[in-house]
Design a protein around this motif. Sequence first.
Motif, PDB file in Angstrom:
ATOM      1  N   LEU A  41      43.746  37.529  47.498  1.00  0.00           N
ATOM      2  CA  LEU A  41      43.311  38.814  46.933  1.00  0.00           C
ATOM      3  C   LEU A  41      42.001  38.350  46.331  1.00  0.00           C
ATOM      4  N   TRP A  42      41.691  37.348  45.633  1.00  0.00           N
ATOM      5  CA  TRP A  42      40.514  36.918  45.137  1.00  0.00           C
ATOM      6  C   TRP A  42      39.348  36.706  46.080  1.00  0.00           C
ATOM      7  N   ARG A  43      39.899  36.125  47.412  1.00  0.00           N
ATOM      8  CA  ARG A  43      38.840  36.215  48.612  1.00  0.00           C
ATOM      9  C   ARG A  43      38.695  37.530  49.115  1.00  0.00           C
ATOM     10  N   GLU A  44      39.474  38.283  49.183  1.00  0.00           N
ATOM     11  CA  GLU A  44      39.431  39.609  49.478  1.00  0.00           C
ATOM     12  C   GLU A  44      38.247  40.219  48.869  1.00  0.00           C
ATOM     13  N   GLY A  45      38.282  40.054  47.422  1.00  0.00           N
ATOM     14  CA  GLY A  45      37.470  40.764  46.496  1.00  0.00           C
ATOM     15  C   GLY A  45      35.878  40.170  46.843  1.00  0.00           C
ATOM     16  N   GLU A  46      35.885  38.824  47.158  1.00  0.00           N
ATOM     17  CA  GLU A  46      34.408  38.358  47.665  1.00  0.00           C
ATOM     18  C   GLU A  46      34.075  39.012  48.998  1.00  0.00           C
TER      19      GLU A  46
ATOM     20  N   LEU B 165      45.398  28.833  39.188  1.00  0.00           N
ATOM     21  CA  LEU B 165      44.721  30.040  39.178  1.00  0.00           C
ATOM     22  C   LEU B 165      43.885  30.287  37.952  1.00  0.00           C
ATOM     23  N   MET B 166      44.262  29.707  37.022  1.00  0.00           N
ATOM     24  CA  MET B 166      43.010  29.679  35.896  1.00  0.00           C
ATOM     25  C   MET B 166      41.862  28.970  36.330  1.00  0.00           C
ATOM     26  N   GLU B 167      41.849  27.654  36.916  1.00  0.00           N
ATOM     27  CA  GLU B 167      40.744  27.278  37.476  1.00  0.00           C
ATOM     28  C   GLU B 167      39.688  28.012  38.280  1.00  0.00           C
ATOM     29  N   GLN B 168      40.366  28.742  38.993  1.00  0.00           N
ATOM     30  CA  GLN B 168      39.556  29.513  40.089  1.00  0.00           C
ATOM     31  C   GLN B 168      39.186  30.878  39.368  1.00  0.00           C
ATOM     32  N   LEU B 169      40.164  31.755  38.604  1.00  0.00           N
ATOM     33  CA  LEU B 169      40.000  33.044  38.151  1.00  0.00           C
ATOM     34  C   LEU B 169      39.315  33.054  36.584  1.00  0.00           C
TER      35      LEU B 169
ATOM     36  N   LEU C  99      44.613  40.666  36.617  1.00  0.00           N
ATOM     37  CA  LEU C  99      45.207  42.038  36.821  1.00  0.00           C
ATOM     38  C   LEU C  99      44.005  42.847  37.616  1.00  0.00           C
ATOM     39  N   PHE C 100      42.820  42.647  37.148  1.00  0.00           N
ATOM     40  CA  PHE C 100      41.836  43.197  37.819  1.00  0.00           C
ATOM     41  C   PHE C 100      41.763  43.040  39.297  1.00  0.00           C
ATOM     42  N   VAL C 101      41.983  41.692  39.788  1.00  0.00           N
ATOM     43  CA  VAL C 101      42.286  41.365  41.022  1.00  0.00           C
ATOM     44  C   VAL C 101      43.312  42.097  41.899  1.00  0.00           C
ATOM     45  N   ILE C 102      44.522  42.055  40.955  1.00  0.00           N
ATOM     46  CA  ILE C 102      45.738  42.869  41.698  1.00  0.00           C
ATOM     47  C   ILE C 102      45.446  44.162  42.111  1.00  0.00           C
ATOM     48  N   GLY C 103      44.466  44.859  41.118  1.00  0.00           N
ATOM     49  CA  GLY C 103      44.162  46.388  41.042  1.00  0.00           C
ATOM     50  C   GLY C 103      43.157  46.507  41.556  1.00  0.00           C
ATOM     51  N   GLN C 104      42.305  45.644  42.480  1.00  0.00           N
ATOM     52  CA  GLN C 104      40.822  45.877  42.722  1.00  0.00           C
ATOM     53  C   GLN C 104      40.588  47.039  43.889  1.00  0.00           C
ATOM     54  N   ASP C 105      42.006  47.086  44.540  1.00  0.00           N
ATOM     55  CA  ASP C 105      41.944  48.453  45.479  1.00  0.00           C
ATOM     56  C   ASP C 105      42.832  49.345  45.352  1.00  0.00           C
ATOM     57  N   SER C 106      43.313  49.524  44.216  1.00  0.00           N
ATOM     58  CA  SER C 106      44.167  50.527  43.941  1.00  0.00           C
ATOM     59  C   SER C 106      44.450  50.648  42.426  1.00  0.00           C
ATOM     60  N   ARG C 107      44.512  52.091  41.886  1.00  0.00           N
ATOM     61  CA  ARG C 107      44.688  52.223  40.534  1.00  0.00           C
ATOM     62  C   ARG C 107      46.386  51.736  40.254  1.00  0.00           C
ATOM     63  N   LEU C 108      46.460  51.452  38.848  1.00  0.00           N
ATOM     64  CA  LEU C 108      47.832  51.076  38.370  1.00  0.00           C
ATOM     65  C   LEU C 108      48.606  52.164  38.134  1.00  0.00           C
ATOM     66  N   CYS C 109      47.954  53.450  37.684  1.00  0.00           N
ATOM     67  CA  CYS C 109      48.563  54.563  37.267  1.00  0.00           C
ATOM     68  C   CYS C 109      47.766  55.660  37.557  1.00  0.00           C
ATOM     69  N   ARG C 110      48.468  56.914  37.584  1.00  0.00           N
ATOM     70  CA  ARG C 110      47.751  58.132  37.914  1.00  0.00           C
ATOM     71  C   ARG C 110      47.520  59.080  36.398  1.00  0.00           C
TER      72      ARG C 110
ATOM     73  N   ARG D  81      33.364  38.715  36.897  1.00  0.00           N
ATOM     74  CA  ARG D  81      34.400  38.121  37.625  1.00  0.00           C
ATOM     75  C   ARG D  81      34.496  36.702  37.569  1.00  0.00           C
ATOM     76  N   GLY D  82      35.657  36.047  36.863  1.00  0.00           N
ATOM     77  CA  GLY D  82      35.728  34.728  36.710  1.00  0.00           C
ATOM     78  C   GLY D  82      35.243  34.141  35.318  1.00  0.00           C
ATOM     79  N   GLY D  83      34.589  34.749  34.543  1.00  0.00           N
ATOM     80  CA  GLY D  83      34.254  34.851  33.229  1.00  0.00           C
ATOM     81  C   GLY D  83      34.833  35.579  32.061  1.00  0.00           C
ATOM     82  N   SER D  84      34.954  34.829  31.019  1.00  0.00           N
ATOM     83  CA  SER D  84      35.736  35.537  29.564  1.00  0.00           C
ATOM     84  C   SER D  84      34.846  34.971  28.583  1.00  0.00           C
ATOM     85  N   LEU D  85      34.856  35.901  27.693  1.00  0.00           N
ATOM     86  CA  LEU D  85      34.273  35.500  26.393  1.00  0.00           C
ATOM     87  C   LEU D  85      35.218  35.261  25.265  1.00  0.00           C
TER      88      LEU D  85
END
Length: 330
Positions: A4-9, A154-158, A216-227, A187-191
């Motif tokens: 999914l991460w690669r799809e986002g790229e 995953l944390m090393e990547q995301l 979760l941003f990656v999981i939901g990058q192509d779809s909303r989580l709720c309506r 994407r890939g950074g946090s404060l």
Amino acid sequence: MIGLWREGERSLLESLLDLERRSGAVRAAGHGKRLQERLEQVPAAALSPWIYLLYYRIGQCVLSGRQPSARLELLLDWLGCELPQGPPASGVVSFADAGRPEWQWRDLLELFQEGGDFVADLEGPDTAETDRWREAITAARSLIAGVDPALHGLMEQLQSQVVLTMPGERARRAGTSFGGATTFFFRGGSLINCAARLEPAQLLERLVHEFAHTELFVIGQDSRLCRNDDDERHQVLIRPDPRPMHGIIHALYVSARCAELFRRLLAAELPGDTPGQGPRDGIRAMLERVTALGRSALEAVQKHGQLTETGAGVVAVSRARLDLSGADGR
């Protein structure tokens, strides 16, 4: 998840190429081809989180048509410098570090402020404090690697870049603060707020909490989580103010991610763990806390959530990770 991460790229590349079709200045810069070459590298090198921020800012310039051309040229020059770069080797940097001009840090702050509820200003720690935090983060990630190698990978990547920062003077006068912050277009950074020292369990929670937002941003990058409409708010434990359902699902997901890790840590032999002195007591207390936060969010989702298929899957995974039948970790 990495797929999914690669799809986002690839989506980032397609979007940048679309901006090239819309703007002669973007097309002349030729960054789409350079980004494509980066993504075709084997093994693929992690993109700098700043590339996502720059795509977003360039898109604002092109699509609004209202920002001056000098601003667009500045952003395109910046992207040209950023594209060859990966995240820093240590993965940890200080906000307002002299390695970047001040206006770039200001752009990052403004990105986080777009949600309307972030602090007024930020500042960074000194070099000695940055070094101490870097050591503590390395130790925390080593603990994660020992009990959950998949999560660590995953944390090393995301979460390839952690930016150490703290509320600035105006924020302190206003009495506003934060624990950590993650946003879609960095994407890939946090404060991470480094104003106060954290116990090992607190640091683990903060790192995994912010990573899980990115996940979760990656999981939901192509779809909303709720309506649910974002104006619909509900009270949950994680924040004092009522939250929209999308934010509540995030609260559930990050709390469950942390709970799963803390449960695994409690089942493992931990370095330096002696009664009353080692990390186990702090981890157990943190497990109880994040489980309570997750349970509160889950109850709100079950009562009020209008879930999409993606959201239903996220909630199911989170419920299993919370493991409410054994939430005390004993």
